[in-house]
Scaffold this motif. Structure first.
Motif, short mmCIF file in Angstrom:
data_model
loop_
_atom_site.label_atom_id
_atom_site.label_comp_id
_atom_site.label_asym_id
_atom_site.label_seq_id
_atom_site.Cartn_x
_atom_site.Cartn_y
_atom_site.Cartn_z
N THR A 132 0.81 -1.22 0.00
CA THR A 132 0.00 0.00 0.00
C THR A 132 0.84 1.27 0.00
O THR A 132 0.39 2.31 -0.47
CB THR A 132 -0.95 0.02 1.22
N ASP A 133 2.08 1.20 0.49
CA ASP A 133 2.94 2.39 0.48
C ASP A 133 3.68 2.56 -0.85
O ASP A 133 4.50 3.44 -1.01
CB ASP A 133 3.93 2.37 1.64
N GLY A 134 3.39 1.69 -1.83
CA GLY A 134 3.98 1.81 -3.16
C GLY A 134 5.27 1.02 -3.35
O GLY A 134 5.79 0.95 -4.46
N THR A 135 5.79 0.42 -2.30
CA THR A 135 7.01 -0.38 -2.44
C THR A 135 6.66 -1.79 -2.91
O THR A 135 5.51 -2.22 -2.83
CB THR A 135 7.77 -0.45 -1.09
N MET A 136 7.69 -2.47 -3.41
CA MET A 136 7.51 -3.85 -3.86
C MET A 136 8.37 -4.77 -3.01
O MET A 136 9.44 -4.38 -2.56
CB MET A 136 7.88 -3.99 -5.33
N GLY A 137 7.88 -5.97 -2.83
CA GLY A 137 8.62 -6.96 -2.07
C GLY A 137 7.94 -8.30 -2.17
O GLY A 137 6.90 -8.46 -2.82
N ARG A 138 8.52 -9.29 -1.51
CA ARG A 138 7.95 -10.63 -1.52
C ARG A 138 6.90 -10.73 -0.43
O ARG A 138 7.12 -10.28 0.69
CB ARG A 138 9.04 -11.66 -1.33
#
Length: 164
Positions: A103-109
């Motif tokens: 939701t904060d715009g970051t990407m991750g697993r």
């Protein structure tokens, strides 16, 4: 005695046109002989076994149960000459996860519920040279390639993670 007389004959016996036709026929015959009888070099290549690993992310249980060691894998989207790209030799099960946007715009697993990651080891025949790897002489293989693979009973998206 003239070399070419008024009728266009060489030494008064044979037409100059006939001489030119004979020379062209001899040149063509010589070219055919050289083309068909000289040794060919550098045209023979041998295939070798290529082992590579692909990752299936977030595989649900029904998919996991339909992928087995010994299954042949295919790719219908990219040409592989109709031949299998190899055979699954090992299946390693890992905790399920996928790349996600938070939701904060970051990407991750992010973990996947009711799913696992499958690391498939596949062996196929192909060419290895300074330009890379080619399975079945026509299917280019590279790390990080994202493709859709098929077996007899399953269809799944993969990412190539390693080539040995």
């Amino acid at each position: 005695m003239k070399v070419i007389d008024r009728s266009g004959r060489l030494f008064g016996k044979i037409s100059i046109i006939d001489v030119l036709v004979i020379l062209v026929v001899i040149a063509l015959a010589g070219g055919l002989y050289v083309k068909n009888n000289r040794p060919h070099t550098g045209t023979s290549t041998t295939t070798q076994t290529i082992t590579y690993q692909v990752l299936v992310e977030g595989a649900e249980n029904y998919l996991k149960e339909n992928i087995h060691v010994g299954d042949k894998v295919y790719d219908l989207t990219y040409s592989s000459g109709g031949s299998p790209l190899g055979e699954i030799t090992d299946i390693e099960e890992q905790p399920g996860s996928k790349m996600a946007t938070f939701t904060d715009g970051t990407m991750g697993r992010a973990p996947v519920e009711d799913g696992v990651n499958l690391l498939l080891t596949i062996q196929g025949e192909g060419l290895v040279n300074d330009k890379g790897y080619s399975l079945n002489r026509v299917y280019d293989l590279g790390v990080n390639a994202a493709r859709t693979y098929y077996t007899k009973y399953a269809e799944f998206d993969i990412t190539v993670t390693n080539i040995f």
